[in-house]
Enzyme design. Structure first.
Site, mmCIF file in Angstrom:
data_model
loop_
_atom_site.group_PDB
_atom_site.id
_atom_site.type_symbol
_atom_site.label_atom_id
_atom_site.label_comp_id
_atom_site.label_asym_id
_atom_site.label_seq_id
_atom_site.Cartn_x
_atom_site.Cartn_y
_atom_site.Cartn_z
ATOM 1 N N SER A 38 0.646 35.401 -37.509
ATOM 2 C CA SER A 38 1.521 35.239 -36.346
ATOM 3 C C SER A 38 2.948 34.888 -36.726
ATOM 4 O O SER A 38 3.872 35.055 -35.916
ATOM 5 C CB SER A 38 0.966 34.140 -35.428
ATOM 6 N N CYS A 129 -13.469 23.582 -21.001
ATOM 7 C CA CYS A 129 -12.984 24.115 -19.726
ATOM 8 C C CYS A 129 -13.964 23.881 -18.576
ATOM 9 O O CYS A 129 -13.554 23.491 -17.465
ATOM 10 C CB CYS A 129 -12.688 25.603 -19.864
ATOM 11 N N GLN A 156 -19.219 31.904 -16.219
ATOM 12 C CA GLN A 156 -17.996 31.808 -17.000
ATOM 13 C C GLN A 156 -17.395 33.166 -17.340
ATOM 14 O O GLN A 156 -18.090 34.070 -17.808
ATOM 15 C CB GLN A 156 -18.260 30.990 -18.269
ATOM 16 N N SER A 159 -12.501 35.275 -20.234
ATOM 17 C CA SER A 159 -11.353 34.545 -20.769
ATOM 18 C C SER A 159 -11.764 33.345 -21.608
ATOM 19 O O SER A 159 -11.026 32.930 -22.499
ATOM 20 C CB SER A 159 -10.448 34.080 -19.627
ATOM 21 N N LYS A 213 -22.004 20.327 -24.501
ATOM 22 C CA LYS A 213 -20.649 19.809 -24.319
ATOM 23 C C LYS A 213 -20.504 19.207 -22.930
ATOM 24 O O LYS A 213 -19.937 18.120 -22.752
ATOM 25 C CB LYS A 213 -19.617 20.927 -24.503
ATOM 26 N N ARG A 235 -22.401 33.694 -19.040
ATOM 27 C CA ARG A 235 -21.204 34.537 -19.120
ATOM 28 C C ARG A 235 -21.347 35.669 -18.104
ATOM 29 O O ARG A 235 -22.377 36.346 -18.051
ATOM 30 C CB ARG A 235 -21.041 35.111 -20.519
ATOM 31 N N HIS A 242 -13.511 30.434 -14.118
ATOM 32 C CA HIS A 242 -14.928 30.078 -14.171
ATOM 33 C C HIS A 242 -15.403 29.561 -12.810
ATOM 34 O O HIS A 242 -14.642 28.926 -12.076
ATOM 35 C CB HIS A 242 -15.167 28.959 -15.200
#
Length: 336
Positions: A38, A129, A156, A159, A213, A235, A242
């Protein structure tokens, strides 16, 4: 403020740039860092072209900085944390590297903003998230009557797996429509025209790491070690934002009307709950928005102390970059 973004070229790094501009964050200097791939790229921020510098173990790069937003993966965060914080900068980390460390606060400003001032390592962790948007919705309910138990099923978006995953979903639809075989690289299976009940790796207890998590992080953020949390993370073929179906059991019955009032007055929440007019949160309406949207608020007919509701939030904004920026804003606003 003097600010840096580590991982500036990634999906969340780019969102940091947009959010900092949208929030009119007070910046006198902005530095951008990334991998060797990058390095050299240029991004415009408030009319100024800023070149991405390669992230190295050079403490001088972070000298004089107030906040460093990091979103380059857990391995990078662990490797460079001491370099980033050595000269006093506060690192707000978007990876999973430090979330469960006892000496690193895990912060959602609407829920536990004061924790942001306890930073012995000069590191604050940004939660997962799915956890962020859930605890924003749990907080007003918990304030009325402590929550004993949470069950959640997440839906979810692509993204959550990054910019390349979003591109793969787009390409899969294009390939299928044109009669080609869908290429699968980012997900366990084809995501287009499908749902996959598998996010991150499976653990020995049968839950995925993503689900665990939510279990661990919710307890830490809400200062509720006895809170029971059970999650199933799925997903779905949505590009961004989400969704979560949440069931909560409180110590005392609350009822949907009192819950709705609590949601309507809570910080960071927009209530979209009028089933008669087919009004409820969906990724279609909430992608790119800052708030957590709540709807389908109703009694749990299987539990007298239970409530059900539906929560949708943009994973890249509130679920990542925006929450991190809001942590910095909270610190600036409440600093003594």
């Amino acid at each position: 403020m003097k600010v840096a973004i580590v991982g500036a070229s990634g999906a969340v790094g780019q969102e940091f740039l947009r959010v900092l501009a949208e929030q009119d964050f007070p910046i006198s200097e902005l530095r951008l860092f990334g991998s060797s791939r990058s390095a050299g790229r240029t991004y415009n921020f408030r009319g100024q072209d800023i070149v991405v510098k390669e992230l190295t173990h050079n403490e001088d790069d972070f000298d004089g900085l107030d906040f460093v937003f990091t979103s380059a993966g857990a391995g990078t965060s662990k490797e460079f944390a001491k370099t980033i914080t050595a000269r006093g900068a506060l690192m707000i980390d978007n990876s999973s590297a430090f979330r469960m460390d006892d000496d690193v606060p895990l912060v959602v400003p609407e829920v536990n903003g004061e924790d942001a001032f306890n930073t012995p390592r000069r590191i604050i962790a940004n939660p997962n998230c799915t956890t962020i948007q859930m605890v924003v919705a749990l907080k007003p309910i918990n304030d009325i009557s402590p929550i004993k138990r949470v069950h959640v099923a997440s839906y979810q978006a692509a993204s959550g797996a990054g910019a390349s995953a979003m591109a793969e979903l787009e390409q899969q639809y294009a390939d299928i429509v044109s009669g080609k075989e869908a290429k699968v690289e980012k997900f366990a299976y084809q995501l287009a025209y499908n749902v996959i009940p598998h996010i991150d790796v499976f653990m020995d207890n049968g839950y995925t790491k993503e689900e665990m998590k939510m279990y661990h992080e919710t307890k830490k953020i809400m200062h509720a070690p006895g809170l029971d949390v059970s999650a199933t993370c799925v997903r779905v073929p949505v590009m961004r934002a989400h969704s979560e179906a949440i069931w909560v059991e409180t110590e005392q019955p609350i009822g949907p009307e009192k819950a709705r009032q609590a949601f309507e007055t809570a910080e960071g929440i927009v209530v979209m709950d009028n089933p008669a007019e087919k009004e409820y949160p969906m990724p279609l309406f909430t992608a790119g928005k800052d708030s957590v949207y709540v709807g389908r608020i109703r009694e749990d007919i299987a539990n007298p102390n239970g409530l059900n509701f539906w929560v949708v939030g943009d994973q890249i904004k509130k679920g990542a970059a925006l929450n991190a920026v809001q942590i910095a804003q909270y610190i600036i606003a409440h600093r003594k």
